[in-house]
Design a protein around this motif. Structure first.
Motif, mmCIF file in Angstrom:
data_model
loop_
_atom_site.group_PDB
_atom_site.id
_atom_site.type_symbol
_atom_site.label_atom_id
_atom_site.label_comp_id
_atom_site.label_asym_id
_atom_site.label_seq_id
_atom_site.Cartn_x
_atom_site.Cartn_y
_atom_site.Cartn_z
ATOM 1 N N PHE A 61 47.313 25.208 26.184
ATOM 2 C CA PHE A 61 46.784 25.096 27.544
ATOM 3 C C PHE A 61 47.890 24.676 28.505
ATOM 4 O O PHE A 61 48.659 23.763 28.226
ATOM 5 N N PHE A 62 47.942 25.372 29.642
ATOM 6 C CA PHE A 62 48.865 25.062 30.720
ATOM 7 C C PHE A 62 50.324 25.014 30.247
ATOM 8 O O PHE A 62 51.109 24.182 30.690
ATOM 9 N N SER A 75 53.805 24.240 32.709
ATOM 10 C CA SER A 75 52.889 23.789 33.762
ATOM 11 C C SER A 75 53.308 24.236 35.159
ATOM 12 O O SER A 75 52.457 24.465 36.023
ATOM 13 N N PHE A 129 51.555 27.307 36.333
ATOM 14 C CA PHE A 129 50.182 27.152 36.803
ATOM 15 C C PHE A 129 50.116 26.474 38.165
ATOM 16 O O PHE A 129 49.193 26.728 38.936
ATOM 17 N N GLU A 176 44.539 30.390 25.038
ATOM 18 C CA GLU A 176 44.668 29.256 25.952
ATOM 19 C C GLU A 176 45.218 29.676 27.311
ATOM 20 O O GLU A 176 44.839 29.119 28.339
ATOM 21 N N SER A 220 43.480 28.972 30.823
ATOM 22 C CA SER A 220 44.191 28.158 31.817
ATOM 23 C C SER A 220 44.229 28.879 33.163
ATOM 24 O O SER A 220 44.106 28.251 34.220
ATOM 25 N N THR A 269 42.521 27.481 36.610
ATOM 26 C CA THR A 269 43.343 27.384 37.821
ATOM 27 C C THR A 269 42.675 28.111 38.981
ATOM 28 O O THR A 269 42.665 27.613 40.112
ATOM 29 N N VAL A 316 47.493 18.052 30.403
ATOM 30 C CA VAL A 316 46.554 18.941 31.083
ATOM 31 C C VAL A 316 46.285 18.332 32.455
ATOM 32 O O VAL A 316 46.066 17.118 32.566
ATOM 33 N N ALA A 324 41.560 19.809 35.412
ATOM 34 C CA ALA A 324 41.149 20.758 34.371
ATOM 35 C C ALA A 324 40.329 20.093 33.262
ATOM 36 O O ALA A 324 39.650 20.782 32.497
#
Length: 178
Positions: free
Chosen positions: A15-16, A19, A22, A51, A55, A59, A99, A103
């Motif tokens: 996830f992410f 970063s 994102f 993921e 994500s 977003t 994260v 989120a």
């Protein structure tokens, strides 16, 4: 073919991942929404365990997009990985970086698992596709955002060029490519 590719591919992400990507995505999606756009189409090429497209969905929701205006196509060649991705259920290894606080509302604990909110899962359509084959992305565009980060490192030069040509053809003018 699935067993062979499953043995050499690395069907994972988190996830992410990266970063900053994102953060940039969120800013782009906010500007697009503020400019009056009524729909959003995104694609994750080589989505692996899912993921990344989840994500992307989180977003988009955070940027203010309504669920009915969001379409995300998540492509991978492995049916097994797509089946797991579609379940939206992950282990702790899927969270390797922090994260974003916003989120956390979309990720729920269920015992030792992390489960993606059903509303987020409904925004992602997992599709089996061998994206290096000619025509694999035909009809998938135009996409406002395309993530193609998990595939290119595994390809030879000719396949890379073919995939990038297809990705560029699927990207809408002014779209964002990762």
């Amino acid at each position: 073919v699935d067993r062979l590719t499953g043995g050499i591919a690395v069907p994972e992400t988190w996830f992410f991942r990266y970063s900053e990507s994102f953060r940039v995505l969120g800013e782009f999606l906010s500007r697009r929404l503020q400019s009056g756009a009524g729909w959003l189409r995104m694609m994750s090429v080589g989505c692996a365990s899912g993921e990344e497209p989840y994500s992307m969905a989180m977003t988009a929701l955070h940027a203010g997009w309504e669920p009915g205006a969001i379409t995300i196509e998540a492509l991978d060649r492995s049916q097994d990985v797509l089946r797991r991705a579609g379940s939206g259920e992950y282990g702790a290894f899927s969270v390797r970086t922090e994260v974003p606080a916003w989120a956390l509302a979309y990720l729920h604990r269920a015992g030792d698992s992390i489960v993606v909110d059903p509303g987020v899962r409904s925004l992602v359509r997992f599709v089996r596709a061998d994206v290096v084959q000619p025509g694999a992305l035909a009809g998938v565009g135009p996409c406002d955002v395309i993530f193609c980060r998990n595939v290119l490192i595994y390809l030879g030069a000719e396949a890379r060029v073919r995939l990038l040509d297809a990705v560029c053809a699927a990207l809408a003018p002014g779209g964002l490519l990762f």
